[in-house]
Design a protein around this motif. Structure first.
Motif, short mmCIF file in Angstrom:
data_model
loop_
_atom_site.label_atom_id
_atom_site.label_comp_id
_atom_site.label_asym_id
_atom_site.label_seq_id
_atom_site.Cartn_x
_atom_site.Cartn_y
_atom_site.Cartn_z
N SER A 191 0.83 -1.21 0.00
CA SER A 191 0.00 0.00 0.00
C SER A 191 0.86 1.26 0.00
CB SER A 191 -0.95 0.00 1.20
OG SER A 191 -0.22 -0.03 2.41
N LYS A 207 -2.85 -4.73 -8.55
CA LYS A 207 -3.75 -5.32 -7.56
C LYS A 207 -3.27 -6.71 -7.15
CE LYS A 207 -8.49 -7.08 -7.17
NZ LYS A 207 -9.79 -7.26 -7.90
N SER A 253 2.16 -9.66 2.81
CA SER A 253 0.88 -9.68 2.07
C SER A 253 0.72 -8.40 1.25
CB SER A 253 -0.28 -9.81 3.04
OG SER A 253 -1.51 -9.64 2.37
N ASN A 258 -1.97 -7.13 0.74
CA ASN A 258 -3.11 -6.43 1.33
C ASN A 258 -2.71 -5.52 2.50
OD1 ASN A 258 -5.14 -7.58 -0.37
ND2 ASN A 258 -4.90 -9.50 0.78
N ARG A 259 -1.44 -5.53 2.84
CA ARG A 259 -0.97 -4.67 3.94
C ARG A 259 -0.75 -3.25 3.43
NH1 ARG A 259 0.51 -6.94 8.76
NH2 ARG A 259 0.67 -9.21 8.81
#
Length: 301
Positions: A11, A90, A298, A300-301
């Motif tokens: 991110s 993504k 990850s 998603n972090r």
């Protein structure tokens, strides 16, 4: 606050602007890996090469042979260039670069040079499309036998810098002759690339092209650093499919020479380096601790 790329999560990486991403690379002190991948084929039936490279430790993914007018990346959902870029980011959580090739018109007519499709050329239109699609970096270089010249690279850098210099990282240089026998490592040429607006100078890694040794590369990188720019050393001569010991030796010498970023090419099997060689490069320049952390972190972090 900008963190070193070495420690940044997905991110954070994907939200860095141009200057922040450059700063995060600099803060990593030579421990950043760029893996070049081709999307026309894939090492695995149901997985993209971009995902494989990211899984084995690549920090930045560089798309080669990606046609902006006919965008395609195997095992990534079809769509416009921006949609493909968004999907790769993504799935992989990595910044993306694209190779665009500055070809002289006269070379395009010569029979001994490879003909490029319009979407791969370093034109103002394509540079704009790359920025609009969401790429973080453009690399102006040449694939084998394409006929990319030093002067054409300089002109492409000028166009990119004048029109989009505040939006996208500009990387330029040669990792091999690309079909034209000229001195692409001369101090005068490197200085011209920097003056034109290049952020990161691309150079062949030690031992990848004839005559490039540790001492000569160190002098070139010293010049680049004195001008306040970053240096990227490239394994672009199919040695990305060599034994791990060769990768380890090249990596150590490039680090001793002062490289800020180390690149590994796509010429092993199916448009990607041997995955274990991406990992070998990673472990060599930053150790198992940081290598395994990058692999396990990850997206998603």
């Amino acid at each position: 606050m900008v963190k070193r790329l070495l420690s940044s999560s997905s991110s954070e990486l994907l939200n860095y602007n141009k200057e922040e991403l450059l700063q995060s690379i600099k803060l990593s002190e030579g421990r950043t890996i760029v893996s070049e991948v081709i999307g026309e084929e894939s090492l695995f039936r149901d997985l993209s090469n971009a995902e494989v490279a990211a899984a084995f430790g690549a920090d930045i993914l560089l798309l080669n042979l990606f046609d902006l007018n006919q965008p395609f990346f195997k095992n990534i959902k079809k769509g416009k260039a921006a949609e493909i870029v968004s999907e790769i980011k993504k799935l992989c959580g990595r910044p993306l670069g694209i190779n665009l090739e500055p070809v002289n018109e006269e070379n395009m007519e010569a029979d001994h040079f490879v003909k490029l499709s319009s979407g791969r050329k370093a034109t103002l239109k394509n540079i704009g499309q790359a920025v609009e699609a969401g790429f973080n970096m453009i690399t102006f270089t040449g694939n084998p036998s394409v006929g990319v010249s030093n002067q054409a690279i300089i002109e492409a850098v000028k166009i990119a810098d004048q029109n989009f210099g505040d939006q996208i990282i500009i990387t330029a240089g040669k990792m091999h002759m690309a079909g034209i026998d000229e001195d692409y490592l001369a101090a005068k040429y490197i200085d011209s690339l920097i003056s034109a607006g290049t952020d990161i100078i691309l150079l062949p890694a030690v031992g990848t092209v004839p005559g490039i040794d540790l001492a000569s590369l160190k002098e070139i990188i010293k010049l680049i650093h004195n001008r306040g720019k970053l240096a990227l050393t490239a394994i672009g001569t199919s040695q990305e499919s060599a034994d791990p010991e060769t990768i380890r030796e090249i990596a150590l010498m490039s680090k001793m020479a002062g490289a800020d970023i180390q690149h590994i090419g796509d010429a092993a099997y199916s448009g990607i380096a041997l995955p274990e060689n991406i990992l070998t490069l990673s472990k060599t320049i930053r150790g198992k601790r940081h290598s395994y952390r990058r692999m396990a972190l990850s997206i998603n972090r």
